[in-house]
Design an enzyme around this catalytic site. Structure first.
Site, short mmCIF file in Angstrom:
data_model
loop_
_atom_site.label_atom_id
_atom_site.label_comp_id
_atom_site.label_asym_id
_atom_site.label_seq_id
_atom_site.Cartn_x
_atom_site.Cartn_y
_atom_site.Cartn_z
N ASP A 9 7.74 -24.92 4.99
CA ASP A 9 7.99 -23.78 4.08
C ASP A 9 9.12 -22.84 4.52
O ASP A 9 8.97 -21.62 4.44
CB ASP A 9 6.70 -22.95 3.90
CG ASP A 9 5.56 -23.75 3.26
OD1 ASP A 9 5.77 -24.94 2.97
OD2 ASP A 9 4.48 -23.18 3.07
N LYS A 107 3.49 -28.56 -2.28
CA LYS A 107 2.07 -28.22 -2.24
C LYS A 107 1.84 -26.90 -2.94
O LYS A 107 2.76 -26.09 -3.08
CB LYS A 107 1.59 -28.14 -0.78
CG LYS A 107 2.35 -27.12 0.03
CD LYS A 107 1.98 -27.18 1.49
CE LYS A 107 2.70 -26.12 2.26
NZ LYS A 107 2.41 -24.76 1.84
N CYS A 152 0.44 -21.53 6.91
CA CYS A 152 0.75 -22.93 6.61
C CYS A 152 1.01 -23.78 7.85
O CYS A 152 0.63 -24.95 7.88
CB CYS A 152 1.90 -23.00 5.60
SG CYS A 152 1.35 -22.40 3.98
C1 VGL Z 1 2.14 -19.45 2.97
C2 VGL Z 1 0.86 -17.75 2.13
C3 VGL Z 1 0.94 -18.28 0.86
C4 VGL Z 1 2.79 -20.07 4.17
C5 VGL Z 1 2.23 -20.01 1.70
O1 VGL Z 1 3.77 -20.83 3.99
O2 VGL Z 1 2.34 -19.80 5.31
N1 VGL Z 1 1.44 -18.33 3.17
N2 VGL Z 1 1.63 -19.41 0.66
#
Ligand code: VGL
Ligand code: ZN
Length: 203
Positions: A9, A107, A152
Site C-alpha cells: 500500500d 484488496k 496492513c
Molecule cells: C490501511 C487503514 C485502512 C493500511 C488500509 O494500508 O494500513 N489502513 N486501509
C-alpha cells in the site's frame, strides 16, 4: 525455493497530503526502491475501495473517523474516505519504482468488508489469492515493507507466517499509524507469531 519482496500500500493517500496520511510515509520510498532493485520477485498491494465502502466513517452517519464499530466479521476501525478505485489517492506514490512488480494484488474492493491483509479479508477467511500465487511460483520466503506497519503490513505478516511463509518485516522500510497503542501491540503480536522484525537504520 525463492524469495519475494511484498510492498504494501505505498499509495498517495497513505503519504503526507493524502486522505489517510501516515507520518513519514513518503520517506521510505528511496529505501523501498533499493530493495526492489535488489530482489528478483516483487509483488505490490494496492488498497482499492469502491466509493461508499463500509470501512469509511462517511458510510456510517454519526460515526467519527478512527472510531471502532462492530461488523458481522468483528470490530472494524472506521477511516476517512481513502484509496477510492481510480482516484489519485489510490495511485502508487509517484516516486515508487513499481514497474518491476510481477503482480499487483488489489484488496478492499468488496463493499461490505475491509481487507488489511494481502492474504485474507478482515473476516480472516476470504482469500485474496496471493498465497496460491506465491506457492505456485515456488516462493516460500517473504520480506514485507510499506504502509502502515500496524495495520496492513502487520495483518499481512501475521497471515504470511500462519500460511507457512518465512516472513521478515523491514521496519525501517515501514511507517505506522499508531492508533491507541496499535504499533506496540502489533509489533508484539508479530514477534510472538514468529515474524522476523529487522531494522537496518544506522546510528
Ligand atoms: C490501511 C487503514 C485502512 C493500511 C488500509 O494500508 O494500513 N489502513 N486501509
Ligand atoms: Zn483501506
Amino acid at each position: 525455493m525463492a524469495e519475494a519482496l511484498v510492498v504494501i500500500d505505498l499509495q498517495n493517500d497513505f503519504c503526507p497530503g493524502g486522505a489517510l496520511a501516515v507520518a513519514g510515509g513518503d520517506e521510505i520510498v528511496p529505501l523501498v526502491n533499493d530493495m526492489i532493485r535488489r530482489t528478483d520477485h516483487v509483488v505490490l498491494t494496492q488498497d482499492w475501495h469502491p466509493a461508499g465502502h463500509s470501512s469509511f466513517a462517511s458510510s456510517h452517519p454519526g460515526s467519527q473517523a478512527y472510531s471502532t464499530i462492530e461488523m458481522p466479521y468483528g470490530p472494524q476501525t472506521l477511516w476517512p474516505d481513502h484509496c477510492i478505485q481510480g482516484s489519485l489517492g489510490s495511485d502508487f506514490h509517484s516516486g515508487l519504482a513499481w514497474t518491476k512488480a510481477e503482480l499487483v494484488i488489489r484488496k478492499g474492493f468488496r463493499p461490505a468488508i475491509d481487507s488489511y491483509s494481502a492474504f485474507f479479508e478482515n473476516d480472516h477467511a476470504t482469500p485474496t489469492g496471493l498465497a496460491g500465487y506465491l506457492r505456485e511460483r515456488g516462493i516460500d520466503t517473504l520480506t514485507l515493507v510499506g504502509l502502515a506497519t500496524d495495520f496492513c503490513v502487520a495483518f499481512s505478516a501475521l497471515d504470511a507466517v500462519k500460511l507457512g511463509f518465512r516472513t521478515t518485516v523491514r521496519l525501517d522500510a515501514c511507517r505506522g499509524i499508531d492508533l491507541n497503542g496499535s504499533l506496540e501491540t502489533m509489533l508484539a503480536k508479530m514477534r510472538d507469531a514468529g515474524v522476523t522484525l529487522e531494522d537496518h537504520t544506522s546510528g
